[in-house]
Design an enzyme around this catalytic site. Structure first.
Site, PDB file in Angstrom:
ATOM      1  N   THR A   1      -5.518   6.317  -0.128  1.00 10.80           N
ATOM      2  CA  THR A   1      -5.449   5.797  -1.501  1.00 10.80           C
ATOM      3  C   THR A   1      -4.411   4.699  -1.645  1.00 10.80           C
ATOM      4  OG1 THR A   1      -3.904   7.559  -2.078  1.00 10.80           O
ATOM      5  CG2 THR A   1      -6.231   7.952  -2.544  1.00 10.80           C
ATOM      6  N   CYS A   2      -3.411   4.709  -0.757  1.00 14.99           N
ATOM      7  CA  CYS A   2      -2.399   3.659  -0.871  1.00 14.99           C
ATOM      8  C   CYS A   2      -2.989   2.286  -0.594  1.00 14.99           C
ATOM      9  CB  CYS A   2      -1.226   3.950   0.058  1.00 14.99           C
ATOM     10  SG  CYS A   2      -1.727   4.195   1.765  1.00 14.99           S
ATOM     11  N   PHE A   3      -4.066   2.235   0.218  1.00 17.21           N
ATOM     12  CA  PHE A   3      -4.731   0.959   0.521  1.00 17.21           C
ATOM     13  C   PHE A   3      -6.087   0.850  -0.159  1.00 17.21           C
ATOM     14  CE2 PHE A   3      -1.931   1.519   4.258  1.00 17.21           C
ATOM     15  CZ  PHE A   3      -1.201   0.347   4.149  1.00 17.21           C
TER      16      PHE A   3
ATOM     17  N   GLY B   1       0.814  -1.213   0.000  1.00 17.57           N
ATOM     18  CA  GLY B   1       0.000   0.000   0.000  1.00 17.57           C
ATOM     19  C   GLY B   1       0.846   1.260   0.000  1.00 17.57           C
TER      20      GLY B   1
END
Length: 1078
Positions: A1045-1047, A739
């Site tokens: 947003t990374c996950f 992520g």
């Protein structure tokens, strides 16, 4: 006993003396013989010397006598009699040596010609000796020798030298005078009765010269005088030489025995007909009066005679003969109309002969030819100076007059007209739609020529004379395309000049066979008959010409004006081409194809791909038009797994026949297989190598560049773990399970593609990205572009979609399309600057003199406040743009703007991208499909698919009230653009993954949160239970939804009202409050 010994001793001495005596006698005898030989040799030498001295003395005396004769003749005291001239000529010929007696011979010739000019003096006329019974035979022998010596001199003289040119004139005058009786004054009055006998003598003389190689002499003289940048033969000289060449042919009533050497030696002189037309057009009239072109065609249409002539000439000079015949043909259209079949046949045979020696590549055994390319015979480089003129003659073959004559049967047919023109509006994106006023104007201009759409109808017998004639003509032009390799584009341009030729040829093809040409050509693939080969040659020519035409037409000409082809016809044609190419591949025809079969495939496939790429840029066919419904993707994938050649060729040449999503699946499988091969996938027995990097948020780009650019290709493809630290070096909370790397990658890409950084610029209008021409202001800018390419490749490799809209022309370069021979920079120019494209194409349509606009082959650009002039060609700023070079100017300008200006930046980025993504993996995608691979699907978001692949945390579940509200709001209350904003809010990309949300990594998740992000420490048992049972600590109405947003994580407060959720969610996505890390 002693006596016996003494006797024996005496006997031995006696024997020895005898042997010595015999040996001595033998030596004496040999010496006497040698002496006699010496004496005889001495006598012989003395005799030779005396003979030589005597001959030399005699020769000196004779030459002195000859010199005195000519000296007295020069004084002009009185005219010498013919007998005196005859005698002095006899003496000169008796001892004649070319180098020593050249001046004396010149004087003799002048003396003879002077005698022929005398008025009413029969005894002075040199030719009068032919009437003497005693001297006739001697005179004939003498004039034959003199005329042959004239020929010998003509072989050596250089007409470009003034002194030599005078001698050329002299000796040609001698030959002209004594090979025809027309100038002889002896026939005046009563002498006319002598003409038949004297004409017979002239024919005898001419025959003698022919036997000794007279035509070779004239060939050397004409080639030496004409095969130059500036011809050096005067009108009188050229007239004399050509008249002499024609005399034997006319005298023999155009017999084959004399037509052959005339064709080989005279008609093969480089650009002879051109020079005759300029210098002495009367000679061309003589050729026409004798109907020689028809006689040449009749002679050469016989295959054995034509082959014999070609073999005598070899390749280079065969082209010269072809050029002269074509030039003659252009001057005699009536003859060509009547002799089309013979003329087409002989030209085809000549080209086929040359083609035997045309080589595909350079080697120690090949020579460069300016028209034929690499040539496996020795090349006469002396012809190079004539090649522009020869090429100009060859151009008659694809000039309008000859095309009209050859294709008269096709061009004379009228295409059916529609009684009520129906406007066809192709599906087009808004930016491709022309203003209504312009469309009406185009429609008005074309209304007179609206016709029915051509479709396969069948009905014409393929063995009919008309079809055979058209096939033969197509074979001729197809052979010219494969033989005259260096002027191939000229030929194609000439063949496409007439707007109605290709549609009428297409109409003709549609009528062939019982069911229409398309079925017929598919059947021809499995037949190896001569008839099938000719029909396929017709198809090849149609494909090559049509491809060339559509490549040079702009969008207005293709879509609005519909020059040559209607859009519906392009749909029919492309459907046939698609089927044809697929059949060639799937039936195994192409697997080991060589020669004609390979050329056929290249022609048909080339035309197909030009149409496909045009359709990708702007649609003229339906979405599923290019698919093969009889090819199941599962079958193809099974064959690929078995390494079947035909499946690999389908993927290599026509990947568009497979649905796009199946190709994306195939791409992902290729990536997965490589990861397994490289050991980059977690298994029960091993874990992949992990690369750890530490990144400061404030210097994300610099740290990422420094740490990643030095990684090996293998490491870049592997697992990379990112640890974020602040400026003080303190670690941020959070563990990277792909992520954090996703966020890092997205942030890097977001920054490098920001136009403010000036690595990339946006296009005018639709603001799509491409490398900035002024990016060189950055230090190590090429290394930066390579790094960007690696990052972009890594995103595609890992299936991370990034919202980076690239300009279409740049994606074409990423795919390697710009290396294709069919690539046209002008077609891609609208994707860079539509306004600039309109201005450039207006130059093409400009009716006046382009030179009046004052343009040059250069481009002026404002670079950071300074005006910089870029030359499009060396010295371009001094070369004006004219009506002749305006098309080149347009292509050069487009190529400069899209390639030359950013060549280094593009090459560096492509190098980085290809270090992660193999070129063959993405070749199966078109330009728009590659954009979708990078940025996700541009289709409507499938909420049901998203819901199906959503993971819930913090007490949320699929039946939770807030979750039901959320899906209802997204489906009913949000517009498509708001749904896209929502997706961007939670995943950083507004487009869904190409294969659906099952392929979103990490999967989309929704978590119930009770506190603000900075207080959030993750799920606890209490928070999960409160979320599940909808128990709130306090009303979260003042807080907004957030995201990681990374996950791909949406953090949603447990709202009490649907209206509050709708309001807060709409506000959050519009303010873009995501991009925060929990």
């Amino acid at each position: 006993m002693e006596g016996l010994c003494r006797c024996a001793s005496m006997f031995t001495v006696s024997q020895t003396s005898r042997a010595w005596f015999i040996d001595r006698a033998r030596q004496a005898r040999e010496e006497r013989l040698v002496q006699k030989e010496r004496e005889r040799a001495a006598v012989g030498i003395q005799a030779h010397v005396r003979s030589f001295l005597c001959r030399s003395r005699l020769q000196r005396e004779i030459r002195r006598e000859i010199d005195e004769f000519f000296k007295a003749d020069d004084s002009g005291s009185s005219k010498r009699s013919a007998l005196c001239i005859f005698k002095i000529a006899r003496k000169l010929l008796f001892l004649f040596r070319i180098k020593e007696d050249n001046e004396r011979f010149e004087k003799l010739c002048r003396c003879i010609l002077s005698s022929m000019d005398a008025e009413n003096e029969p005894k002075v006329w040199y030719v009068s000796l032919a009437l003497s019974k005693d001297l006739t035979l001697l005179w004939i022998k003498q004039i034959k020798d003199i005329l042959w010596y004239c020929c010998e001199f003509l072989k050596q003289l250089k007409p470009e030298i003034l002194q030599d040119s005078r001698l050329v004139t002299l000796y040609l005058t001698m030959l002209v005078t004594f090979t025809d009786t027309s100038t002889w004054k002896i026939f005046r009055g009563k002498g006319e009765s002598l003409r038949p006998a004297m004409t017979h003598i002239c024919a005898n003389i001419m025959g003698h010269l022919n036997q000794r190689g007279f035509y070779s002499v004239l060939q050397i003289l004409l080639t030496r005088g004409l095969a130059r940048p500036r011809p050096c033969l005067s009108k009188s000289t050229l007239t004399a030489a050509f008249s002499l060449a024609l005399r034997p042919v006319v005298a023999a009533q155009f017999s084959d025995n004399l037509l052959r050497p005339f064709l080989i030696h005279i008609m093969s002189v480089p650009a002879l007909v051109t020079h005759l037309g300029i210098v002495t057009p009367e000679r061309l009239a003589v050729l026409e009066s004798h109907d020689l072109l028809r006689k040449f065609i009749t002679f050469l249409r016989d295959k054995d005679r034509c082959r014999d002539v070609c073999e005598s000439l070899e390749g280079c000079h065969t082209l010269c003969l072809m050029g002269n015949l074509l030039h003659l043909g252009s001057l005699s259209p009536r003859v060509l109309e009547e002799e089309t079949d013979g003329f087409v046949g002989l030209l085809t045979q000549m080209l086929c002969y040359c083609q035997k020696y045309v080589s595909q590549k350079k080697s120690n055994l090949t020579h460069w030819h300016p028209v034929l390319g690499w040539f496996s015979q020795s090349v006469d480089y002396g012809l190079n100076e004539s090649m522009p003129l020869i090429t100009k003659q060859l151009q008659f073959l694809w000039g309008v007059p000859l095309i009209r004559i050859f294709f008269s049967d096709i061009l004379s047919k009228k295409l059916l007209e529609n009684p009520e023109p129906a406007a066809h509006v192709p599906s087009a994106s808004p930016q491709n739609v022309l203003p209504v006023k312009n469309l009406l104007k185009r429609a008005f201009q074309k209304s007179a020529s609206v016709r029915n759409i051509l479709k396969p109808v069948g009905g014409r017998r393929v063995d009919s004379a008309e079809v055979q004639k058209v096939c033969n003509i197509c074979v001729l032009y197809q052979t010219s395309l494969t033989t005259l390799t260096q002027i191939r584009l000229q030929i194609l341009t000439g063949l496409t000049y007439l707007d109605d030729l290709l549609p009428k040829l297409w109409a003709f093809i549609c009528e062939l066979g019982p069911h229409g040409g398309l079925k017929l050509f598919l059947e021809c693939l499995s037949n190896d008959t001569e008839e099938s080969k000719q029909l396929l040659a017709m198809l090849m020519l149609f494909c090559d010409c049509s491809r060339h035409l559509v490549t040079i037409l702009d969008d207005i000409e293709v879509y609005e004006e519909q020059i040559s082809f209607k859009l519906e016809e392009l749909v029919t044609i492309s459907s046939f081409l698609n089927s044809f190419v697929f059949k060639m591949i799937w039936d195994g025809i192409i697997e080991n194809a060589k020669g004609e079969t390979l050329e056929l495939f290249q022609s048909v496939h080339g035309w197909l791909m030009v149409l496909y790429e045009r359709d990708c840029r702007r649609r003229f066919a339906s979405e599923d038009h290019w698919l093969r419904k009889d090819l199941k993707p599962s079958v193809l994938f099974q064959e690929l797994d078995k390494d079947r050649k035909r499946a690999q060729l389908v993927l290599q040449y026509i990947p568009h026949v497979i649905p796009h999503k199946n190709r994306v699946l195939l791409f992902r499988n290729m990536v997965t297989k490589e990861k397994e091969k490289l050991g980059l996938v977690e298994t029960s027995s091993a874990s992949p190598h992990v690369t750890h990097i530490t990144i400061r948020r404030s210097r994300m780009l610099e740290d990422g560049y420094e740490q990643l650019r030095q990684l090996s290709q293998h490491a870049m493809k592997g697992v990379i773990r990112v640890k974020f630290v602040n400026d003080l070096g303190v670690d941020e909370a959070g563990i990277d399970q792909d992520g954090v790397f996703k966020e890092f990658l997205e942030e890097i890409i977001k920054r490098v593609f920001d136009p403010a950084l000036n690595l990339f610029k946006t296009t005018n209008g639709d603001e799509r990205l491409y490398p900035s021409p002024t990016s060189y202001i950055h230090e190590n800018y090429l290394q930066l572009f390579e790094f960007v390419g690696k990052m972009l490749g890594k995103a595609v490799y890992e299936g991370i979609v990034v919202d980076v809209p690239f300009a279409s022309f740049f994606l074409s370069q990423l795919l390697g399309h710009h290396h294709s021979v069919f690539y046209s920079s002008v077609d891609e120019l609208p994707s860079l600057d539509s306004e600039f494209y309109k201005n450039l194409t207006s130059i093409k349509r400009y009716d006046g003199d382009i030179a009046d606009l004052g343009l040059t082959l250069s481009y002026d650009e404002d670079v950071m406040g300074q005006l910089v002039c870029h030359e499009l060609v060396p010295g371009g700023k001094t070369i004006p743009v004219t009506n002749e070079n305006k098309i080149s100017y347009i292509h050069l300008m487009a190529h400069f703007r899209m390639h030359t200006q950013i060549k280094n930046q593009t090459a560096a980025l492509i190098s980085g991208f290809r270090s992660i993504i193999k070129p063959e993996w993405i070749r199966m995608f078109s330009t728009p499909e590659l954009q979708r691979l990078i940025s996700g699907d541009n289709a409507e978001i499938d909420l049901e698919d998203l819901k199906k692949h959503t993971v819930y945390y913090g007490g949320f579940h699929g039946s939770h009230r807030v979750i039901i509200w959320l899906w209802d709001i997204l489906a009913s209350d949000f517009t498509p653009s708001e749904r896209a904003m929502f997706l961007k809010f939670v995943t950083s990309c507004s487009r869904p993954p190409l294969l659906g949300f099952a392929y979103l990594k990490p999967p989309f998740s929704i978590r119930c949160v009770e506190v603000s992000d900075d207080q959030d420490t993750g799920d606890t048992l209490g928070s999960v239970l409160r979320g599940f049972f909808t128990i709130r600590k306090r009303e979260p109405g003042g807080r907004l939804p957030t995201s990681s947003t990374c996950f791909n994580l949406l953090k949603l407060p447990n709202y009490s009202k649907k209206s509050v959720l709708r309001e807060k969610l709409r506000y959050a996505i519009s303010m873009n409050t995501g991009f925060e890390l929990s």
